[in-house]
Design a protein around this motif. Structure first.
Motif, PDB file in Angstrom:
ATOM      1  N   ARG A 146       0.813  -1.067  -0.024  1.00  0.00           N
ATOM      2  CA  ARG A 146       0.089  -0.046  -0.053  1.00  0.00           C
ATOM      3  C   ARG A 146       0.768   1.412   0.038  1.00  0.00           C
ATOM      4  N   VAL A 147       2.036   1.052  -0.190  1.00  0.00           N
ATOM      5  CA  VAL A 147       3.096   2.296   0.126  1.00  0.00           C
ATOM      6  C   VAL A 147       2.809   3.278  -0.845  1.00  0.00           C
ATOM      7  N   GLY A 148       2.601   2.735  -2.240  1.00  0.00           N
ATOM      8  CA  GLY A 148       2.538   4.000  -3.389  1.00  0.00           C
ATOM      9  C   GLY A 148       1.212   4.607  -3.484  1.00  0.00           C
ATOM     10  N   GLU A 149       0.347   4.514  -2.585  1.00  0.00           N
ATOM     11  CA  GLU A 149      -1.049   5.025  -2.679  1.00  0.00           C
ATOM     12  C   GLU A 149      -1.348   6.273  -1.871  1.00  0.00           C
ATOM     13  N   GLY A 150      -1.051   7.383  -2.706  1.00  0.00           N
ATOM     14  CA  GLY A 150      -1.334   8.778  -2.371  1.00  0.00           C
ATOM     15  C   GLY A 150      -0.236   9.327  -1.541  1.00  0.00           C
ATOM     16  N   ASP A 151      -0.601  10.249  -0.704  1.00  0.00           N
ATOM     17  CA  ASP A 151       0.392  10.931   0.213  1.00  0.00           C
ATOM     18  C   ASP A 151       0.696  10.378   1.513  1.00  0.00           C
ATOM     19  N   TRP A 152       1.453  10.979   2.563  1.00  0.00           N
ATOM     20  CA  TRP A 152       1.496  10.077   4.164  1.00  0.00           C
ATOM     21  C   TRP A 152       0.408  10.104   4.653  1.00  0.00           C
ATOM     22  N   ALA A 153      -0.467  11.325   4.564  1.00  0.00           N
ATOM     23  CA  ALA A 153      -1.759  10.932   5.410  1.00  0.00           C
ATOM     24  C   ALA A 153      -2.530  10.032   4.795  1.00  0.00           C
ATOM     25  N   ALA A 154      -2.658   9.607   3.321  1.00  0.00           N
ATOM     26  CA  ALA A 154      -3.373   8.430   2.973  1.00  0.00           C
ATOM     27  C   ALA A 154      -3.015   7.096   3.275  1.00  0.00           C
ATOM     28  N   TYR A 155      -1.505   7.242   3.174  1.00  0.00           N
ATOM     29  CA  TYR A 155      -0.529   6.149   3.333  1.00  0.00           C
ATOM     30  C   TYR A 155      -0.996   5.615   4.835  1.00  0.00           C
ATOM     31  N   LEU A 156      -0.760   6.315   5.782  1.00  0.00           N
ATOM     32  CA  LEU A 156      -0.905   6.303   7.276  1.00  0.00           C
ATOM     33  C   LEU A 156      -2.239   5.653   7.501  1.00  0.00           C
ATOM     34  N   GLN A 157      -3.177   6.533   7.113  1.00  0.00           N
ATOM     35  CA  GLN A 157      -4.523   6.296   7.389  1.00  0.00           C
ATOM     36  C   GLN A 157      -5.014   4.929   6.972  1.00  0.00           C
ATOM     37  N   ASN A 158      -4.589   4.572   5.562  1.00  0.00           N
ATOM     38  CA  ASN A 158      -4.729   3.115   5.297  1.00  0.00           C
ATOM     39  C   ASN A 158      -4.228   1.922   6.234  1.00  0.00           C
ATOM     40  N   MET A 159      -3.067   2.401   6.487  1.00  0.00           N
ATOM     41  CA  MET A 159      -2.426   1.303   7.581  1.00  0.00           C
ATOM     42  C   MET A 159      -3.120   1.219   8.952  1.00  0.00           C
ATOM     43  N   VAL A 160      -3.504   2.271   9.543  1.00  0.00           N
ATOM     44  CA  VAL A 160      -4.383   2.196  10.784  1.00  0.00           C
ATOM     45  C   VAL A 160      -5.603   1.745  10.614  1.00  0.00           C
ATOM     46  N   PHE A 161      -6.114   1.988   9.408  1.00  0.00           N
ATOM     47  CA  PHE A 161      -7.347   1.213   9.025  1.00  0.00           C
ATOM     48  C   PHE A 161      -7.325  -0.220   9.070  1.00  0.00           C
ATOM     49  N   MET A 162      -6.244  -0.785   8.516  1.00  0.00           N
ATOM     50  CA  MET A 162      -6.158  -2.168   8.454  1.00  0.00           C
ATOM     51  C   MET A 162      -5.963  -2.699   9.874  1.00  0.00           C
ATOM     52  N   TYR A 163      -5.419  -1.940  10.854  1.00  0.00           N
ATOM     53  CA  TYR A 163      -5.414  -2.352  12.203  1.00  0.00           C
ATOM     54  C   TYR A 163      -6.766  -2.238  12.800  1.00  0.00           C
ATOM     55  N   ALA A 164      -7.761  -1.301  12.246  1.00  0.00           N
ATOM     56  CA  ALA A 164      -9.099  -1.036  12.796  1.00  0.00           C
ATOM     57  C   ALA A 164     -10.080  -2.369  12.091  1.00  0.00           C
ATOM     58  N   SER A 165      -9.596  -3.003  11.209  1.00  0.00           N
ATOM     59  CA  SER A 165     -10.298  -4.242  10.693  1.00  0.00           C
ATOM     60  C   SER A 165      -9.516  -5.417  10.604  1.00  0.00           C
ATOM     61  N   VAL A 166      -9.119  -5.760   9.641  1.00  0.00           N
ATOM     62  CA  VAL A 166      -8.516  -7.069   9.451  1.00  0.00           C
ATOM     63  C   VAL A 166      -7.326  -7.453  10.535  1.00  0.00           C
ATOM     64  N   PHE A 167      -6.209  -6.645  10.705  1.00  0.00           N
ATOM     65  CA  PHE A 167      -5.104  -6.883  11.392  1.00  0.00           C
ATOM     66  C   PHE A 167      -5.577  -6.975  12.639  1.00  0.00           C
ATOM     67  N   GLY A 168      -6.586  -6.122  13.318  1.00  0.00           N
ATOM     68  CA  GLY A 168      -6.975  -6.011  14.636  1.00  0.00           C
ATOM     69  C   GLY A 168      -7.990  -7.476  14.838  1.00  0.00           C
ATOM     70  N   LEU A 169      -8.966  -7.294  14.236  1.00  0.00           N
ATOM     71  CA  LEU A 169      -9.972  -8.598  14.372  1.00  0.00           C
ATOM     72  C   LEU A 169      -9.510  -9.754  14.145  1.00  0.00           C
ATOM     73  N   ILE A 170      -8.803 -10.012  12.740  1.00  0.00           N
ATOM     74  CA  ILE A 170      -8.327 -11.563  12.579  1.00  0.00           C
ATOM     75  C   ILE A 170      -6.857 -11.725  13.041  1.00  0.00           C
ATOM     76  N   GLY A 171      -5.972 -10.532  12.865  1.00  0.00           N
ATOM     77  CA  GLY A 171      -4.692 -10.879  13.285  1.00  0.00           C
ATOM     78  C   GLY A 171      -4.449 -11.098  14.675  1.00  0.00           C
ATOM     79  N   PHE A 172      -4.821  -9.917  15.549  1.00  0.00           N
ATOM     80  CA  PHE A 172      -4.870 -10.294  16.911  1.00  0.00           C
ATOM     81  C   PHE A 172      -5.927 -11.433  17.431  1.00  0.00           C
TER      82      PHE A 172
END
Length: 236
Positions: free
Chosen positions: A35-61
């Motif tokens: 996901r590193v090439g998508e948008g600027d820093w704000a979009a990039y970090l927001q996408n990363m945090v969103f993954m923790y708010a969904s897949v990473f958090g619910l399924i990973g943890f």
């Protein structure tokens, strides 16, 4: 106290040597990298945090927590574990502490990896304030998701394995994705993390107190049920 620390050390070693831990971490890093090439820093970090708010958090943890408790049954080591001169409450506490610590370690490693990778590819729009904002949101989201591991470990204990808790985690993710955008989302524990991130542009804690109370209640109920199960259930 010394026995409790020894139990935590044992559970820490089990997780450290498991393929589940490192496989989950590699999955987190891989998704972050693509996901590193998508948008600027704000979009990039927001996408990363969103993954923790969904897949990473619910399924990973959830997968990590479910494996920590369920593996004792599938590997048939639960009888040997309960035969040790350590109380069942301490065993449950040690498993919970080691799971939470490694989940937070994976979160920090993913964030550092994201920042390093973004600097290497020179993503535009960087600012220290923006980096701090998403780091704080990442910690808040991760803590919410760790609370939701309470029901997961209870399902793992009652089902005596780790397949049922993983299925439970996938189900909660589907519920969060479907019902999260609706009015019901603010009252579903699995949607709170994503709504927290979505509203973080206006306040650090943008949701009503009830929304934060719901995952806390769900987590405490799951942990209490797990402790009761290990304490009083017939572990045959």
């Amino acid at each position: 106290m010394r026995a409790c620390f020894a139990a935590i050390q044992v559970e820490h070693t089990k997780l450290y040597r498991s393929q589940v831990l490192w496989g989950t971490l590699l999955f987190f890093l891989f998704v972050t990298a693509i996901r590193v090439g998508e948008g600027d820093w704000a979009a990039y970090l927001q996408n990363m945090v969103f993954m923790y708010a969904s897949v990473f958090g619910l399924i990973g943890f959830g997968a990590l927590a479910g494996w920590t408790f369920g593996r004792e049954y599938t590997d048939r080591t639960v009888k040997d574990l309960l035969a040790l001169p350590v109380s069942r409450g301490r065993i449950v506490t040690a498993k919970l502490v080691s799971t939470a610590l490694w989940s937070l370690i994976m979160t920090l490693l993913t964030f550092l990896f994201a920042v390093l990778l973004g600097a290497i590819v020179r993503i535009p729009g960087f600012s220290p304030e923006m980096l701090q904002h998403y780091f704080v949101q990442l910690l808040i989201v991760s803590c919410i998701q760790l609370l939701l591991c309470g029901p997961v470990v209870f399902v793992a204990s009652v089902s005596r394995g780790y397949l049922a808790p993983i299925a439970y985690a996938f189900t909660t993710l589907m519920i969060a994705l479907i019902a999260g955008p609706t009015r019901l989302g603010a009252f579903l524990p699995w949607s709170v993390a994503a709504l927290q991130l979505a509203g973080s542009g206006t306040a650090v804690f943008p949701l009503s107190p009830v929304s934060y109370l719901i995952p806390a209640i769900a987590g405490i109920a799951g942990l209490a049920g797990t402790w009761a199960w290990w304490r009083w259930a017939d572990q045959r």
